[in-house]
Each structure stands twice: as C-alpha cells, then as structure tokens.
Scaffold this active site. Structure first.
Site, PDB file in Angstrom:
ATOM      1  CG  ASN A 158      -0.300  -0.384   2.488  1.00  0.00           C
ATOM      2  OD1 ASN A 158       0.256  -1.469   2.609  1.00  0.00           O
ATOM      3  ND2 ASN A 158      -0.336   0.501   3.461  1.00  0.00           N
ATOM      4  CG  HIS A 208     -12.406   1.801   1.230  1.00  0.00           C
ATOM      5  ND1 HIS A 208     -11.489   2.773   1.558  1.00  0.00           N
ATOM      6  CD2 HIS A 208     -12.076   0.720   1.967  1.00  0.00           C
ATOM      7  CE1 HIS A 208     -10.657   2.285   2.471  1.00  0.00           C
ATOM      8  NE2 HIS A 208     -10.989   1.040   2.740  1.00  0.00           N
ATOM      9  CB  CYS A 332       1.536   3.969  11.471  1.00  0.00           C
ATOM     10  SG  CYS A 332       0.843   2.392  11.261  1.00  0.00           S
TER      11      CYS A 332
END
Ligand code: PLP
Length: 387
Positions: A158, A208, A332
């Site tokens: 990602n 999504h 994060c």
C-alpha cells in the site's frame, strides 16, 4: 481553486454508477436477507447475485466468497482463524504448527494481528524484502519448516506499490503443504486478478479501494478449508461470518469491481503511462528526489518519492494548501512521529523515511492534472529547503 485528488490508495472516490446501484439496493432490498418473507427473499436473491458477480470477476466460485466489513476484518479473520484451526489440528499431528511467516512490509491489520498471535505462543518469521520491496522465493524456502502453520504475504504494498510474486510463493508453500493467505486489498480492481490461476488459499479484498463503498469487503476461502468463523452470532454467510449482510455495500462493491475490471488491461496501461510520465518529470525537475519501490513491478497508479532534506508532513500540508490531496503512504505515520515500517524494511534511514510522499492516481485523474503537481512540488520543496 480546483482540487486534485491523488490519494486513491487510501480510498478511491466511488463511481457514479455505484451510488445508483446502492440507492436501488436500499429501495428494493431493504429487508433482512435471512427473513423468510417475500421481501427478505428478494434481498437474499440480490445478495446472492452480488456474490455471483464478484466471484465471476475474481474468477472463483461463489461458495468460496464471504462478505466482511472490509480489508481489516478479512485479514483478522484469515489470520486468527487459520491460527485457531492449525492449533486444533496440531495436537493430532507430529508437528507443532506453531510457526507463522509474514512479510515485513504487511499492512498493520496483518502485523498487529500477528503480534497478538505471537502473544498467544506463535513463533513468527518476518520475511525480509530487497531495497525495492520484493520478497525472494529463496527467503520463503529458507523460512518454511515442518512447524509452519501458514504464510501471509500481501499481493501489492500500500505504500510503495511493489507487487509480490504471489503465484510463485504459493507454489513454494504448496510444495510443503502450507497454506498461503494474500492481502489483495490494493491489487483487487487495480490489476487483473484470477484467483483460480493464483496459487493462494485465502485472499482479502476491500470495496473502497476500487471505486466502491467503505465498510464492505470480502474473504476468498478455498473450498475444503474449514475456517472457523471469526465473528460469532447468527448463521449468516453459510455459518462462516455472523452479522446481517450489508446488501447495498455488496451490490455497490460488485458494480465497482465490474467497472474497474472491464478493459482492465487498457485502463491500467493508461494509468501506468500517466504515472510513468509523472515519475520522469519529478525525477528530472526536482533535485534530490528519489523513487521508492520497484520500477516495473508496481501498482499502476502508485508513485512514491523521497526528497533530500524535506519534512514529509510539511510537504503534505503545503500540497494540501495548493489544492493537492496526497499522502505519506503510511497510515501510522500521519499525525505521529512513527517512521514507516515499510521504508525501514527497505533499509531507508529514519530521516529519509520522514520525507515520503505517495501519489496514487485513480480512474478520474487526467494526465494534465496529475502533472500539474510537479511545478507546485518544485516550488514548495525549494521553499522548504531554504528554511
Ligand atoms: N490491507 C491493505 C494493503 C490496505 O492498504 C488496507 C487499507 O489501507 C487494508 C488492508 C485495510 O482495509 P480496510 O480499510 O478496508 O479495512
């Protein structure tokens, strides 16, 4: 000022057709799909049509597809229940099956789950990656042992977009009789996927990320794997996942997957061409800029950069003020001082990792608007370096 949305890896904006389908689902399929009355049966039929459509698009059987609330739940379900299943089989087996292998660049929904499992006694091996984020077959071969319970490696990362050789890793696992789960949350809808062709046993995806709604996802579980349910309660999803199904979410996700996988080769080649042009422009025009991740084996819409002597958070804020929605790439690290574990695994220093910028391109972005970020980037970076 026109805003340019370049954060599709975080969430892609929904296709207009998805909104229409979801509205119709609320109007016509409002009843509970588990109810026996006619309204319930209508909702049930719509749900199964959605399941069938998604199964066809991902190339698996509808009996192997279970709906969840998204990628996080699918990953939690896969890992926690595989562990439980293997532990219950372990006692009747010569091997302890208490060893888990995951890559060191997994999403936190895998890494934090694995941390819980290690607190319950699992021995975990974190597979290293090379400086472009690739996992090697040899490192998996070396890590596998007779005690290995299962392996989980993401399909595509990602942050840096690197696409892993899942088919090859699956072959290696299966030669040793070990199950493979893959987190395909970033890959599904962005690149062609045939589950039948992939040698994996479980696969997670999320609506999504490919123009569908939030709060809906799925887990493919290969036929024959009796994965214990994770959410307990009612008998929904054939007794595998309790909770009334999110019908409008399922149908919206099915529509989004249909649209994003129609002519997917052509569409991803188009997005990739825009992305490559952006990379070339950034590397040529911005001194001290570096591309992160693999040059070719990467998600079509992903461009991830590091900049010398730049604070990535400040860069993101100024880009936002200039009309561009981008990300550092690491969920994060936004709003915290934590450095991305992915960039650390690539061998990048903490200071360099703090300069990260992820630009993720989606279906509605034109080449012109994507490239319009380059002069703004140059201006902001030049200003920030003067301070
Ligand atoms: N896995 C990966 C690789 C992701 O990128 C994400 C979301 O960013 C997730 C899992 C979690 O998915 P969701 O937001 O649907 O819970």
């Amino acid at each position: 000022m026109k805003r340019v949305y370049l954060d599709h890896a975080a969430t892609s904006n929904p296709y207009p057709e998805v909104l229409d389908v979801m509205r119709k689902a609320w109007e016509e399929g409002y009843a509970n799909p588990s109810s026996v009355h006619r309204e319930g049966q209508t909702a049930r039929r719509m749900l199964e049509e959605g399941r069938e459509a998604i199964a066809n698009l991902l190339d698996c059987s509808s009996e192997e597809l279970f709906f969840t609330s998204g990628g996080t739940e699918s990953n939690n379900w896969a890992l926690r229940s595989l562990w439980k299943m293997m532990q219950s089989q372990g006692s009747s087996n010569a091997h302890k099956r208490d060893h888990i292998i995951v890559s060191s660049i997994e999403h936190p929904s895998i890494l934090r789950t694995v941390k819980d499992l290690s607190d319950s006694g699992a021995k975990v091996t974190f597979l290293p990656v090379d400086f472009q984020g690739l996992i090697s077959s040899e490192s998996l071969e070396n890590a596998l042992s007779p005690d290995t319970s299962f392996v989980s490696v993401m399909y595509a990362n990602n942050e840096i977009g690197t696409v892993e050789p899942i088919k090859e890793l699956g072959r290696i696992c299966h030669e040793k009789g070990v199950l493979l789960h893959t987190d395909a949350v970033q890959a599904a809808g962005a690149m062609p996927i045939s589950i039948r062709d992939l040698d994996c046993d479980l696969l997670s995806f999320s609506g999504h990320k490919f123009g569908g709604p939030k709060g809906i996802g799925g887990l493919f579980i290969r036929k024959g794997i009796d994965l214990p349910s994770f959410l307990t309660g009612g008998e929904q999803e054939y007794g595998h996942r309790a909770g009334t199904q999110n019908l409008s979410g399922v149908l919206g996700m099915a529509e989004a997957l249909k649209i994003s996988t129609t002519d997917i080769e052509k569409k991803s080649a188009n997005i990739k061409a825009i992305r490559n042009h952006l990379i070339e422009e950034v590397l040529t025009n911005i001194p001290g800029s570096h591309l992160c991740g693999h040059p070719d084996l990467r998600l079509p819409g992903n461009a991830h950069f590091l900049f010398d002597d730049i604070d990535g958070e400040a860069l993101l804020l100024y880009l936002n003020l200039a009309g561009f929605a981008c990300s550092s790439g690491s969920a994060c690290s936004s709003g915290s001082t934590e450095v991305s574990h992915v960039l650390k695994a690539l061998g990048i220093s903490d200071q360099k990792a703090r300069s990260a910028l992820r630009i993720s391109i989606g279906y509605e972005n034109t080449e012109e608007e994507v490239l319009s970020i380059v002069p703004e980037l140059l201006r902001i970076i030049t200003d920030l370096r003067k301070r």
